[in-house]
Design a protein around this motif. Sequence first.
Motif, PDB file in Angstrom:
ATOM      1  N   ILE A 267       0.860  -1.178   0.000  1.00 25.89           N
ATOM      2  CA  ILE A 267       0.000   0.000   0.000  1.00 25.89           C
ATOM      3  C   ILE A 267       0.903   1.236   0.000  1.00 25.89           C
ATOM      4  CG2 ILE A 267      -1.854   1.221   1.185  1.00 25.89           C
ATOM      5  CD1 ILE A 267      -2.597  -1.382   2.563  1.00 25.89           C
ATOM      6  N   PRO A 268       0.849   2.080  -1.041  1.00 25.36           N
ATOM      7  CA  PRO A 268       1.688   3.280  -1.092  1.00 25.36           C
ATOM      8  C   PRO A 268       1.330   4.255   0.029  1.00 25.36           C
ATOM      9  CG  PRO A 268       0.714   2.787  -3.245  1.00 25.36           C
ATOM     10  CD  PRO A 268       0.014   1.934  -2.245  1.00 25.36           C
ATOM     11  N   ASP A 269       2.250   5.172   0.318  1.00 23.43           N
ATOM     12  CA  ASP A 269       2.052   6.121   1.416  1.00 23.43           C
ATOM     13  C   ASP A 269       0.768   6.926   1.266  1.00 23.43           C
ATOM     14  OD1 ASP A 269       4.357   5.264   2.567  1.00 23.43           O
ATOM     15  OD2 ASP A 269       5.587   6.949   1.931  1.00 23.43           O
ATOM     16  N   ASP A 270       0.489   7.413   0.048  1.00 24.97           N
ATOM     17  CA  ASP A 270      -0.703   8.239  -0.124  1.00 24.97           C
ATOM     18  C   ASP A 270      -1.973   7.437   0.116  1.00 24.97           C
ATOM     19  OD1 ASP A 270      -0.120   6.777  -2.466  1.00 24.97           O
ATOM     20  OD2 ASP A 270      -1.333   8.126  -3.697  1.00 24.97           O
ATOM     21  N   LYS A 271      -1.938   6.133  -0.197  1.00 26.35           N
ATOM     22  CA  LYS A 271      -3.104   5.284   0.031  1.00 26.35           C
ATOM     23  C   LYS A 271      -3.275   4.978   1.523  1.00 26.35           C
ATOM     24  CE  LYS A 271      -3.935   4.781  -4.403  1.00 26.35           C
ATOM     25  NZ  LYS A 271      -5.106   5.394  -5.055  1.00 26.35           N
ATOM     26  N   ILE A 272      -2.149   4.887   2.241  1.00 22.37           N
ATOM     27  CA  ILE A 272      -2.232   4.681   3.694  1.00 22.37           C
ATOM     28  C   ILE A 272      -3.035   5.812   4.323  1.00 22.37           C
ATOM     29  CG2 ILE A 272      -0.885   4.687   5.838  1.00 22.37           C
ATOM     30  CD1 ILE A 272       1.365   3.304   4.290  1.00 22.37           C
ATOM     31  N   HIS A 273      -2.690   7.041   3.966  1.00 23.76           N
ATOM     32  CA  HIS A 273      -3.404   8.198   4.525  1.00 23.76           C
ATOM     33  C   HIS A 273      -4.841   8.261   4.008  1.00 23.76           C
ATOM     34  CE1 HIS A 273      -0.018  10.007   6.624  1.00 23.76           C
ATOM     35  NE2 HIS A 273       0.742   9.718   5.586  1.00 23.76           N
ATOM     36  N   LYS A 274      -5.042   7.888   2.756  1.00 31.01           N
ATOM     37  CA  LYS A 274      -6.395   7.890   2.202  1.00 31.01           C
ATOM     38  C   LYS A 274      -7.306   6.951   2.986  1.00 31.01           C
ATOM     39  CE  LYS A 274      -9.025   6.608  -1.954  1.00 31.01           C
ATOM     40  NZ  LYS A 274      -8.954   6.047  -3.326  1.00 31.01           N
ATOM     41  N   ILE A 275      -6.819   5.751   3.282  1.00 28.24           N
ATOM     42  CA  ILE A 275      -7.619   4.762   4.013  1.00 28.24           C
ATOM     43  C   ILE A 275      -7.902   5.235   5.429  1.00 28.24           C
ATOM     44  CG2 ILE A 275      -7.626   2.412   4.934  1.00 28.24           C
ATOM     45  CD1 ILE A 275      -5.831   1.672   2.485  1.00 28.24           C
ATOM     46  N   ALA A 276      -6.850   5.659   6.133  1.00 22.32           N
ATOM     47  CA  ALA A 276      -7.017   6.086   7.529  1.00 22.32           C
ATOM     48  C   ALA A 276      -7.906   7.323   7.626  1.00 22.32           C
ATOM     49  CB  ALA A 276      -5.660   6.350   8.161  1.00 22.32           C
ATOM     50  N   ASP A 277      -7.689   8.295   6.753  1.00 27.48           N
ATOM     51  CA  ASP A 277      -8.491   9.526   6.791  1.00 27.48           C
ATOM     52  C   ASP A 277      -9.960   9.248   6.486  1.00 27.48           C
ATOM     53  OD1 ASP A 277      -6.193  10.891   7.376  1.00 27.48           O
ATOM     54  OD2 ASP A 277      -5.905  11.704   5.357  1.00 27.48           O
ATOM     55  N   ALA A 278     -10.204   8.374   5.502  1.00 28.92           N
ATOM     56  CA  ALA A 278     -11.589   8.057   5.146  1.00 28.92           C
ATOM     57  C   ALA A 278     -12.300   7.365   6.305  1.00 28.92           C
ATOM     58  CB  ALA A 278     -11.622   7.183   3.899  1.00 28.92           C
ATOM     59  N   PHE A 279     -11.585   6.454   6.974  1.00 24.75           N
ATOM     60  CA  PHE A 279     -12.205   5.790   8.122  1.00 24.75           C
ATOM     61  C   PHE A 279     -12.500   6.793   9.231  1.00 24.75           C
ATOM     62  CE2 PHE A 279     -12.361   3.664  12.154  1.00 24.75           C
ATOM     63  CZ  PHE A 279     -13.146   2.549  11.894  1.00 24.75           C
ATOM     64  N   ASN A 280     -11.542   7.644   9.528  1.00 26.04           N
ATOM     65  CA  ASN A 280     -11.730   8.609  10.609  1.00 26.04           C
ATOM     66  C   ASN A 280     -12.825   9.621  10.289  1.00 26.04           C
ATOM     67  OD1 ASN A 280      -9.746   7.445  12.246  1.00 26.04           O
ATOM     68  ND2 ASN A 280      -8.111   8.679  11.352  1.00 26.04           N
ATOM     69  N   ASP A 281     -12.996   9.953   9.009  1.00 24.73           N
ATOM     70  CA  ASP A 281     -14.076  10.872   8.618  1.00 24.73           C
ATOM     71  C   ASP A 281     -15.443  10.232   8.825  1.00 24.73           C
ATOM     72  OD1 ASP A 281     -12.295  12.835   7.966  1.00 24.73           O
ATOM     73  OD2 ASP A 281     -12.337  12.455   5.811  1.00 24.73           O
ATOM     74  N   GLY A 282     -15.544   8.947   8.578  1.00 29.03           N
ATOM     75  CA  GLY A 282     -16.789   8.236   8.810  1.00 29.03           C
ATOM     76  C   GLY A 282     -17.941   8.695   7.926  1.00 29.03           C
ATOM     77  N   LYS A 283     -17.651   8.969   6.656  1.00 27.32           N
ATOM     78  CA  LYS A 283     -18.685   9.403   5.714  1.00 27.32           C
ATOM     79  C   LYS A 283     -18.647   8.538   4.468  1.00 27.32           C
ATOM     80  CE  LYS A 283     -18.330  14.205   7.273  1.00 27.32           C
ATOM     81  NZ  LYS A 283     -17.953  15.592   6.909  1.00 27.32           N
ATOM     82  N   ASP A 284     -19.821   8.369   3.823  1.00 24.30           N
ATOM     83  CA  ASP A 284     -19.902   7.553   2.614  1.00 24.30           C
ATOM     84  C   ASP A 284     -19.035   8.127   1.503  1.00 24.30           C
ATOM     85  OD1 ASP A 284     -21.664   5.917   3.882  1.00 24.30           O
ATOM     86  OD2 ASP A 284     -23.438   6.507   2.741  1.00 24.30           O
TER      87      ASP A 284
END
Length: 622
Positions: free
Chosen positions: A528-545
């Motif tokens: 998982i590239p660095d930008d995808k790591i942040h994308k996954i974590a940020d999306a989960f923390n945002d908690g929006k569809d």
Amino acid sequence: MLNNENLGSVLRELRSKLKLSQEELAARLNVSFATVNRWENDKASPQGAAREAISKLLEDTGGEPLVSRSPEEIMAPGDLAGAGRRRKRGTARSAVLSTKSMEQMLWDAACSIRGEKDAPKFKDYILPLIFIKRLSDVFDDEVKRLTETYGDAETSMAVLEADHSLVRFYLPPECRWPVVSHREPFKWPRDKAPKTLGEQLTMTVRAIAKANSEKLSGVIDIVDYNAAPHGEREISDQALSGVVETLSDPRYRLGLRDVEPDFLGRAYEYLLRKFAESQGQSAGEFFTPQEVGWIMAYIVRPRQGEEVCDFACGSAGLLIKCELALVQRDRKVSSPLRLYGQELTGSSYAIARMNMVIHDMEGEIVRGNSMTNPKFRQNDTSLKKFDIAVANPMWNQPFEEKTFENDPFDRFESHGGNTSGKGDWAWLQHTVAILKDNGRAAVVLDTGAVTRGSGSKNEDKERNIRQWFVEQDLIDGVILLPDNLFYNTTAAGIIVVLRMQKPKDRRGKITLVNASAEFKKGQPKNYIPDDKIHKIADAFNDGKDVDGFVKVITKAEAAKNDFNLSPSRYVAAIGDLKIKDLTTALAEYDAVCTEEAKVNADLLNVFKQLKTLAKRAKPIVA
């Protein structure tokens, strides 16, 4: 020129001007982001080429360069990142060992004993030697620092022998690398001279551990290089000599200025990965891909002073990433995390202890089976509670049913009931039992843990436990990871996120992230590239569809689907849909229509020819 005392604020201001994250600045300077963390937290100072590169960046952005380091600047004893001899202006600087060079050194060392031991056993013999070489080179650097202070080597050694606390780790004379590598002679006491190299190395690790018992006892002295359990040596002197010679190569010096402070941690990860590549599950049990660890750390978002536990800690990588994630976010950490880990495998336990020492982190690592004998307790019947739990226990681990019956810590019956033979949900029940009232956790499991039993007409214990977790609103979410990430399987794993008290906007909801398409192909494993790591974590923390990525469901929706919590059940990854741009889609549609017309014309022509042949044919008389 800028004073070194305000280095942390200078680097933060520099990153702000350049709009760089710590990771991006680290990449530009060819160092690890953990090193940048140390600089900004005033735990170390940049040296050599990195220092010059920072000065140039400061000048390029209109600032002043850093002041040159003078020989009189003496760091506190034990400062691994910045101590040692200060080069005077104009003298040559040696390059920091590159990642490629590090990996070549480690692989050469492994190849020295390849064939004599199975791959998972390599680490038992190589890692302590790398650790000793690092300690010895650092010891030499600190002796040079003392020599600058006291004027000559003889005086500095006399002072050091009288006060071992002047250096971080004291090495007795027979344990220093020149003696270990036989480049310098040593006069052994009568009847104490080792008869084999294996015996000498065993004596070395035990003497170092004894001289530094508080930090190293039980860490490096658990391996016997001279062991012969069946009358034949486990590993020959010839093989050991190959490893020692590889580490003695002048290109591979591991002193204060030769490698980054997190060198050994990265070395462990590299060797663990290489072992896992060739050996599969047995080598992969204790290895969590680092990008998965970062996602978990970013999701649990540690706060200063919190207590973090990994009950299946392996090499302690998840615990360390939690601390680094805290430093990365807060920059100045006045109250570090308190880290606790329990590990069953002896070799992994030792690596975890070494890793904690290397990273200067406060923690307690104990050995044992957390399911049958959890060591962190308040008393005989009550477990210690933690703010955060992170773990990657063995997937689908079988346990005897009696393990769950009459549990003295009441982890199972009161948390959804006893499970079946598989331990996935038992580990989550254990996790809930060790969390404080406001605790949160991230645990890696097999994908089947969130689907087994759903839709079945028969009673299923795992499904019932899932139902209890959902109804108690303990599941904050589930993240589906890409295939072929883990070194013990090609299957995709999941991260189950638990939260004892959800924020108001997340109550009664479960955030499901389908990250199965967020990877790049690698050899032999995806990553998982660095930008995808942040994308996954940020999306989960945002908690929006997010279309094709995130779906937030309610407890009622989970119940409607019989408590199947697989993200792919609710959201298809955009990568799986293979969506194309409109122009390409229309062009492909036109091509298909043209091909269809051609096929229809060809068929029509065939039918006409058949009709003509039928008319010409003579009737058959019976």
